[in-house]
Design a protein around this motif. Sequence first.
Motif, PDB file in Angstrom:
ATOM      1  N   LEU A 629     137.784 -12.283  36.792  1.00 54.96           N
ATOM      2  CA  LEU A 629     137.011 -11.381  35.908  1.00 54.96           C
ATOM      3  C   LEU A 629     137.445 -11.983  34.401  1.00 54.96           C
ATOM      4  CD1 LEU A 629     138.118  -7.783  37.338  1.00 54.96           C
ATOM      5  CD2 LEU A 629     135.968  -8.866  37.216  1.00 54.96           C
ATOM      6  N   ASN A 630     138.591 -12.514  34.438  1.00 54.23           N
ATOM      7  CA  ASN A 630     138.703 -13.187  33.138  1.00 54.23           C
ATOM      8  C   ASN A 630     137.778 -14.453  32.725  1.00 54.23           C
ATOM      9  OD1 ASN A 630     142.161 -12.799  33.612  1.00 54.23           O
ATOM     10  ND2 ASN A 630     140.974 -11.748  31.982  1.00 54.23           N
ATOM     11  N   LEU A 631     137.445 -15.150  33.984  1.00 56.80           N
ATOM     12  CA  LEU A 631     136.535 -16.174  33.781  1.00 56.80           C
ATOM     13  C   LEU A 631     135.272 -15.766  33.550  1.00 56.80           C
ATOM     14  CD1 LEU A 631     135.922 -19.323  34.212  1.00 56.80           C
ATOM     15  CD2 LEU A 631     135.645 -18.994  36.665  1.00 56.80           C
ATOM     16  N   LEU A 632     134.793 -14.659  34.609  1.00 56.62           N
ATOM     17  CA  LEU A 632     133.351 -14.020  34.292  1.00 56.62           C
ATOM     18  C   LEU A 632     133.291 -13.656  32.963  1.00 56.62           C
ATOM     19  CD1 LEU A 632     133.030 -12.155  37.517  1.00 56.62           C
ATOM     20  CD2 LEU A 632     131.977 -14.464  37.111  1.00 56.62           C
ATOM     21  N   LEU A 633     134.223 -12.966  32.320  1.00 58.95           N
ATOM     22  CA  LEU A 633     134.170 -12.447  30.832  1.00 58.95           C
ATOM     23  C   LEU A 633     134.078 -13.568  29.803  1.00 58.95           C
ATOM     24  CD1 LEU A 633     134.457 -10.092  28.657  1.00 58.95           C
ATOM     25  CD2 LEU A 633     136.796 -10.480  28.793  1.00 58.95           C
ATOM     26  N   PHE A 634     134.790 -14.649  30.254  1.00 57.20           N
ATOM     27  CA  PHE A 634     134.428 -15.898  29.198  1.00 57.20           C
ATOM     28  C   PHE A 634     133.051 -16.409  29.364  1.00 57.20           C
ATOM     29  CE2 PHE A 634     134.400 -20.399  29.223  1.00 57.20           C
ATOM     30  CZ  PHE A 634     134.598 -20.739  27.907  1.00 57.20           C
ATOM     31  N   ARG A 635     132.435 -16.523  30.834  1.00 62.82           N
ATOM     32  CA  ARG A 635     131.097 -16.961  30.812  1.00 62.82           C
ATOM     33  C   ARG A 635     130.091 -15.895  30.198  1.00 62.82           C
ATOM     34  NH1 ARG A 635     130.832 -22.086  31.959  1.00 62.82           N
ATOM     35  NH2 ARG A 635     128.568 -21.608  32.581  1.00 62.82           N
ATOM     36  N   PHE A 636     130.445 -14.645  30.231  1.00 62.93           N
ATOM     37  CA  PHE A 636     129.396 -13.886  29.658  1.00 62.93           C
ATOM     38  C   PHE A 636     129.358 -13.781  28.106  1.00 62.93           C
ATOM     39  CE2 PHE A 636     128.674  -9.708  27.498  1.00 62.93           C
ATOM     40  CZ  PHE A 636     127.314  -9.429  28.046  1.00 62.93           C
ATOM     41  N   TRP A 637     130.663 -14.208  27.356  1.00 61.19           N
ATOM     42  CA  TRP A 637     130.885 -14.252  26.185  1.00 61.19           C
ATOM     43  C   TRP A 637     130.254 -15.498  25.486  1.00 61.19           C
ATOM     44  CZ3 TRP A 637     133.736 -18.198  23.921  1.00 61.19           C
ATOM     45  CH2 TRP A 637     133.879 -18.052  22.291  1.00 61.19           C
ATOM     46  N   ALA A 638     130.354 -16.497  26.367  1.00 62.19           N
ATOM     47  CA  ALA A 638     129.942 -17.774  26.156  1.00 62.19           C
ATOM     48  C   ALA A 638     128.239 -17.809  26.019  1.00 62.19           C
ATOM     49  CB  ALA A 638     130.395 -18.794  26.920  1.00 62.19           C
ATOM     50  N   GLY A 639     127.645 -17.209  27.084  1.00 59.09           N
ATOM     51  CA  GLY A 639     126.271 -17.089  27.340  1.00 59.09           C
ATOM     52  C   GLY A 639     125.712 -16.278  26.042  1.00 59.09           C
ATOM     53  N   THR A 640     126.424 -15.162  25.603  1.00 58.97           N
ATOM     54  CA  THR A 640     125.895 -14.334  24.372  1.00 58.97           C
ATOM     55  C   THR A 640     125.979 -15.261  23.171  1.00 58.97           C
ATOM     56  OG1 THR A 640     128.035 -13.457  23.923  1.00 58.97           O
ATOM     57  CG2 THR A 640     126.485 -12.228  25.026  1.00 58.97           C
ATOM     58  N   ARG A 641     126.881 -16.120  23.058  1.00 67.18           N
ATOM     59  CA  ARG A 641     127.183 -17.148  21.653  1.00 67.18           C
ATOM     60  C   ARG A 641     125.976 -18.157  21.816  1.00 67.18           C
ATOM     61  NH1 ARG A 641     132.214 -19.291  18.546  1.00 67.18           N
ATOM     62  NH2 ARG A 641     132.677 -17.294  17.533  1.00 67.18           N
ATOM     63  N   VAL A 642     125.663 -18.686  22.990  1.00 67.68           N
ATOM     64  CA  VAL A 642     124.727 -19.808  23.207  1.00 67.68           C
ATOM     65  C   VAL A 642     123.461 -19.020  22.899  1.00 67.68           C
ATOM     66  CG1 VAL A 642     123.373 -21.378  24.824  1.00 67.68           C
ATOM     67  CG2 VAL A 642     125.806 -21.131  24.870  1.00 67.68           C
ATOM     68  N   LYS A 643     123.000 -17.994  23.250  1.00 65.21           N
ATOM     69  CA  LYS A 643     121.604 -17.294  23.005  1.00 65.21           C
ATOM     70  C   LYS A 643     121.454 -17.095  21.364  1.00 65.21           C
ATOM     71  CE  LYS A 643     121.224 -14.928  27.214  1.00 65.21           C
ATOM     72  NZ  LYS A 643     121.051 -13.403  27.958  1.00 65.21           N
ATOM     73  N   ALA A 644     122.762 -16.635  20.833  1.00 68.40           N
ATOM     74  CA  ALA A 644     122.883 -16.318  19.171  1.00 68.40           C
ATOM     75  C   ALA A 644     122.428 -17.879  18.804  1.00 68.40           C
ATOM     76  CB  ALA A 644     123.971 -15.743  19.083  1.00 68.40           C
ATOM     77  N   TYR A 645     123.117 -18.911  19.349  1.00 62.46           N
ATOM     78  CA  TYR A 645     122.888 -20.180  18.434  1.00 62.46           C
ATOM     79  C   TYR A 645     121.622 -20.660  18.369  1.00 62.46           C
ATOM     80  CZ  TYR A 645     123.426 -25.243  17.913  1.00 62.46           C
ATOM     81  OH  TYR A 645     123.151 -26.477  17.628  1.00 62.46           O
ATOM     82  N   HIS A 646     120.868 -20.295  19.559  1.00 58.76           N
ATOM     83  CA  HIS A 646     119.373 -21.006  19.748  1.00 58.76           C
ATOM     84  C   HIS A 646     118.676 -19.916  18.720  1.00 58.76           C
ATOM     85  CE1 HIS A 646     119.980 -24.236  22.392  1.00 58.76           C
ATOM     86  NE2 HIS A 646     120.553 -23.435  23.486  1.00 58.76           N
ATOM     87  N   ALA A 647     119.078 -18.705  18.895  1.00 58.66           N
ATOM     88  CA  ALA A 647     118.297 -17.695  17.900  1.00 58.66           C
ATOM     89  C   ALA A 647     118.236 -18.129  16.468  1.00 58.66           C
ATOM     90  CB  ALA A 647     118.559 -16.276  18.352  1.00 58.66           C
ATOM     91  N   ALA A 648     119.385 -18.214  16.258  1.00 55.89           N
ATOM     92  CA  ALA A 648     119.693 -18.753  14.812  1.00 55.89           C
ATOM     93  C   ALA A 648     119.163 -20.152  14.436  1.00 55.89           C
ATOM     94  CB  ALA A 648     121.146 -18.801  14.295  1.00 55.89           C
ATOM     95  N   ARG A 649     118.952 -21.171  15.516  1.00 58.78           N
ATOM     96  CA  ARG A 649     118.191 -22.315  14.871  1.00 58.78           C
ATOM     97  C   ARG A 649     116.459 -22.166  14.963  1.00 58.78           C
ATOM     98  NH1 ARG A 649     122.402 -23.348  13.848  1.00 58.78           N
ATOM     99  NH2 ARG A 649     123.680 -25.330  14.256  1.00 58.78           N
ATOM    100  N   GLU A 650     116.245 -21.197  15.831  1.00 57.96           N
ATOM    101  CA  GLU A 650     114.941 -21.212  15.899  1.00 57.96           C
ATOM    102  C   GLU A 650     114.314 -20.135  14.503  1.00 57.96           C
ATOM    103  OE1 GLU A 650     113.925 -19.115  19.346  1.00 57.96           O
ATOM    104  OE2 GLU A 650     114.536 -20.812  20.702  1.00 57.96           O
TER     105      GLU A 650
END
Length: 667
Positions: A629-650
């Motif tokens: 669950l710790n790993l899944l939480l990290f993957r989910f958090w990382a996914g939100t950051r990646v999406k925010a990164y691309h949204a910021a660049r666009e």
Amino acid sequence: LILAGLVMAAGTYPQAPLCVYLFLVPTAFYALRIQLLDDTRMSSFLKAVGYPSAVGGTAMVAGWLIWVGVTDSPWDGALRARYYALMLCDPAAPACLPAAILYFAPLGAGMVNLLFGGVCYMLALSVTPKRYKTLHVMVRMFALCAMLIVAAMYVQAAVSGANSSLANTVLLFAIAGLVLMAVLVAKAVGWEMLSKRFLNIPLIKKVQQSFMSDWAKAAMFFGGWLPFGIWIALALVKQRVRVFLWLKGGEAQVAPPRAPLTVRRRDWLTQGAGQIWSVVSAWRWNSVLSKAIWIGVFFMVMNFGFGTMTNVFISWLIDALLAAGLGVGPVIGIFAVVGILLFMIPPVPGFAVYLMGSFLIPQFVGFWVGVVVSAAVSFGLKVSALVIQQKIIGEQLGSLVSVRALIGVNSITMRAIRKILEQPGMGLAKMCILVGGPDWPTSVTTGILRLNVFSMILGTSPVVVVVFAVTLAGAFQLRKAEGGVWESLSSLTLAVASGVMFASLVASAYFIEDTAEKHREELEQLPRDEEVDAQDAVKEEKSRVFNEVTAWKPAEDTAYTMPLWMRANLVLGAGLQVVTCYVAQFFASRCFVPFQMTDSIEEDLDGDWTRVVRPLGRFILLLWCVSVLNLLLFRFWAGTRVKAYHAAREGGGGMDLQTAGGGKSSA
């Protein structure tokens, strides 16, 4: 500490003292080298050590064989009962590993000395300046030995259904052998030379270029956090003692005249420890810790998920078919269906299917007829599964660019595999890959590469030797209650089958690397899969973005950093994974009921299959789930950051870290 732990664990792991002996032999010679023979040339020292070690090992092996032959002392009858009594084993027990190890200890110790002498001789040739070719061979041997742990884990899961003690012995000796080979090669050749040669090997270079270095660091964290922590603690104490003794007058630093070092008051660690700490602290810990969790997941799934639980399922199936009173025809039909389904599960080894048939079919027909029928049906299932996995699964997956990119069809390693497998006939390298490789991944890969299925069947055909040996081992288990030599024959045939598979798996890695080395120019000129190249570029960019927005510490060109709560989450997950795997391996009998395919759920588990997991096992499985669950939480958090990164660049704006998981950014 490790050796002391192995000695204390001898009650649970009777093979541990022999592993200690495996370490003590080179340790004693190394102490002799640094204390008395430091000025002797390394090549001369290694030859002086290797010759008597090999001669002594040969004498021990020969002496043991002569003792067995002259005194008529085979492992059977009264002699076996006497060894059982010496090791306080139940006389009615079908097997007693401590007694067997005591009986075979001189043979094992002799083989250790013989192997050590041979390695020393090869190293003596390697460190001679004019023998660079031999040096390269030794470094390649070291690189191949690094694959022993994975191979041992696969064999351990494969044979656990028939003999869990043998399975644990395989893993323990593989770990000991790996450490011994690493230390011997590194000490003789030198770490710097070893590193240069090691990284020039195509297979290792590919691993490094494929961002697999973080996997190596994760493995080091998984296995070395305790000794590293103790070493750092000792370095801290040592530095404080130096400051106390040498900087009494309040000086900022001092350079003792007899010591080639400088002691600084501000340093908390010794110079050597401080340099290593700086390197380790600069690791990409977001990647290292997450990969450490994945290593633990793989370990537990292979050992418990597809080891113990596969045994429980097959035991239930055998009992159900015996209770149903069916004829041999329906039983073979049900076995064929279940066997094919098991072959379709990627982590399940073929050994499990072969053992199931050997435990099942001989109980419905005559013993020897059942052995032959079981081996024939199992071999047929292996060939049928190969065709299904290659033609139906592999070729369909091969149409997907992402799958071709995943296996690295453009890599030198995969091109070397293709070159070997495309050779007509039954070449040794081809047979080692097809026989020793894991069943599902190997067959599916041949389909992705669009290889000729009839050629693959021909190259796989020597697996009939393994199938027959495993079938014999399982069938002999059915007759162990009769006493006599049946249990010994079962262990012997299973060991032979395990050795063939293990040797084939390691040899296949050697042949792949050797082909990549000898035919590098030819392989590099082959046409590339342009779709895969494009996919790799996209994947590399995704990896760059992922590492940037999940950085443990901000880099020079970005200020993204992981928030404290997420660091704690990853540290907790990796720590729990390490604890659960260590407890499950070294205290296995306290976590899980030792259960083999020939055991009965009704008799050994009181009719409840869940009893195979003991209270401690339930607790560590709970911790293991928390780690996942710790790993899944990290993957989910990382996914939100990646999406925010691309949204910021666009959008041309800054990254909104309040909605992307916290942390600071100057983007």
